[in-house]
Enzyme design. Structure first.
Site, short mmCIF file in Angstrom:
data_model
loop_
_atom_site.label_atom_id
_atom_site.label_comp_id
_atom_site.label_asym_id
_atom_site.label_seq_id
_atom_site.Cartn_x
_atom_site.Cartn_y
_atom_site.Cartn_z
N HIS A 1 0.93 -1.13 -0.05
CA HIS A 1 -0.04 0.02 -0.20
C HIS A 1 0.82 1.01 0.01
CE1 HIS A 1 -2.98 -2.99 1.72
NE2 HIS A 1 -3.45 -2.69 0.45
N GLU B 1 1.58 3.50 2.98
CA GLU B 1 2.30 3.18 4.44
C GLU B 1 3.70 3.14 4.63
OE1 GLU B 1 0.23 -0.83 4.73
OE2 GLU B 1 -1.68 0.30 4.41
N GLU C 1 1.89 -5.22 11.18
CA GLU C 1 1.26 -3.92 10.93
C GLU C 1 2.05 -3.06 11.97
OE1 GLU C 1 -1.20 -2.72 9.02
OE2 GLU C 1 -2.06 -4.44 8.27
O1 LIG Z 1 -5.77 -0.52 8.48
C1 LIG Z 1 -6.52 -0.82 7.61
O2 LIG Z 1 -7.68 -0.92 7.47
C2 LIG Z 1 -5.78 -1.92 6.40
C3 LIG Z 1 -4.21 -1.97 6.85
C4 LIG Z 1 -3.82 -3.12 6.00
O3 LIG Z 1 -3.10 -2.70 4.82
N1 LIG Z 1 -3.73 -4.35 6.23
C5 LIG Z 1 -3.93 -5.59 5.24
C6 LIG Z 1 -4.06 -6.82 5.94
C7 LIG Z 1 -3.53 -7.84 5.17
C8 LIG Z 1 -4.09 -9.26 5.88
O4 LIG Z 1 -5.26 -9.42 6.31
O5 LIG Z 1 -3.11 -10.05 5.94
C9 LIG Z 1 -4.73 -5.27 4.36
O6 LIG Z 1 -5.84 -4.86 4.35
O7 LIG Z 1 -4.43 -5.49 3.11
ZN ZN Z 2 -1.42 -2.20 4.29
#
Ligand SMILES: O=C(O)CCC(=O)N[C@@H](CCC(=O)O)C(=O)O
Ligand code: ZN
Length: 350
Positions: free
Chosen positions: A72, A75, A234
């Site tokens: 992303h 980030e 994260e």
């Molecule tokens: O903060 C958020 O809402 C999204 C943060 C983020 O990019 N998280 C990943 C998690 C991926 C996973 O579930 O392994 C995403 O949403 O792609």
């Molecule tokens: Zn992300």
């Protein structure tokens, strides 16, 4: 190309055409560097390729480690951490006995300080091979680089005996009650690895979410197809480039650098790690433009609710907490229809 003066990330962003064709070069006498594409660079110890040192002694097999960031584009903290590591490797200030692949995911999205340009790259790691937009094309390039790096002719037989690692580094849109956390992709019944949780704890990541189903994320993709120890990690909240506080990332920066530069790690005992483990209870997808969350935009990740509390409404469908203490993660009403808009998690034992 002079590797010691290469500014890999900034040149990948500014002049991507420099890296359109795969190239391999020597970095000193010990390391071979391959650039697969803009933003994708591999470091490989030369002796490890031969399997023996100068005296003919067999070397311990190197780990194969993928560090990805900027999947992303906004980030930025993970991008800054990986950029600094790559620069130190290129300058010879850091060296590694391991095979390393760095992936700076969405370069155009970094330039516009957005999560993505046309489509969320972290929903494109599945069997779909469309190349209709920039992110779809990039997902194919990344998948190809990972395939070459992990080389499935030598695929481990399970997650138990693997020496493959993938940490996909992110930051979250919202504040989080548990600031740093990792998603452990669904393992299809294989055992979770406690040494990995010890390493994550050393990184300051003490909250683990156990995913209960396949997903189209990058970490699930590498875990499933290559049996790597894979995690979405994260590290804090999204902030613009230059606005991340280095102190907030000191533990993860130090631990990643140790992982890269050391044969083995000295980690705290599992019992000494202050880990909190959750399992995913509900995966709530947005099915209409009427989807809305019932809590405010500043409600942090891991806020928990009482049984029966309404969490989201999607047209005729109402989503509620199914038990006391069920907590929300990654709420986002602005996702495309069909995509995940909310996870709920509940505490569990490993
Ligand atoms: O903060 C958020 O809402 C999204 C943060 C983020 O990019 N998280 C990943 C998690 C991926 C996973 O579930 O392994 C995403 O949403 O792609
Ligand atoms: Zn992300």
């Amino acid at each position: 190309m002079n590797l010691s003066t290469l500014q890999f990330l900034s040149q990948s962003r500014q002049t991507p055409e420099l890296f359109d064709k795969k190239m391999t070069m020597a970095l000193g006498e010990q390391t071979s560097v391959s650039i697969f594409a803009p933003g994708i660079i591999q470091f490989e110890p030369v002796l490890a390729q031969a399997g023996a040192d100068a005296k003919g002694n067999t070397l311990k097999a190197p780990k194969s480690i993928v560090l990805s960031c900027g999947i992303h584009g906004n980030e930025t903290a993970p991008i800054e951490i990986c950029d600094a590591i790559v620069q130190d490797l290129l300058a010879g200030k850091l060296s590694s006995p391991h095979r390393l692949l760095f992936i700076f995911g969405n370069l155009p999205a970094m330039d516009i300080a957005e999560r993505f340009v046309e489509e969320n790259l972290n929903r494109l790691f599945n069997t779909n091979e469309s190349e209709e937009n920039m992110e779809q094309k990039r997902a194919q390039v990344i998948k190809q680089a990972v395939a070459e790096f992990f080389d499935n002719e030598n695929k481990p037989s399970s997650h138990v005996d693997t020496d493959r690692y993938h940490y996909d580094l992110h930051t979250a849109i919202r504040e989080s009650k548990n600031e740093k956390f990792a998603v452990y992709p669904f393992l299809h019944g294989q055992a979770h690895n406690k040494d990995q949780l010890r390493f994550l704890s050393a990184c300051g990541v003490n909250t683990i979410l156990l995913s209960q189903s396949p997903t189209s994320t990058f970490s699930y993709y590498t875990s499933y197809h290559y049996y790597s120890h894979s995690f979405t990690v994260e590290l804090g909240k999204v902030r613009p480039f230059g606005e991340n506080n280095a102190d907030d990332f000191a533990a993860v920066t130090t631990s990643l650098r140790q992982l890269i530069s050391s044969e083995s790690l000295d980690l705290p005992a599992y019992q000494a790690c202050p880990l909190e483990v959750f399992e995913v209870k509900q995966v709530i997808d947005k099915s209409s433009n009427d989807f809305r969350l019932t809590f405010s935009d500043d409600t942090p990740n891991f806020m928990d609710f009482s049984e029966g509390a309404v969490l989201a409404v999607d047209g005729d469908i109402t989503y509620t907490a199914t038990q006391d203490g069920e907590a929300i993660v990654f709420p986002n009403a602005n996702v495309a229809i069909g995509q995940r808009a909310l996870l709920t998690v509940v505490p569990c034992e490993l």
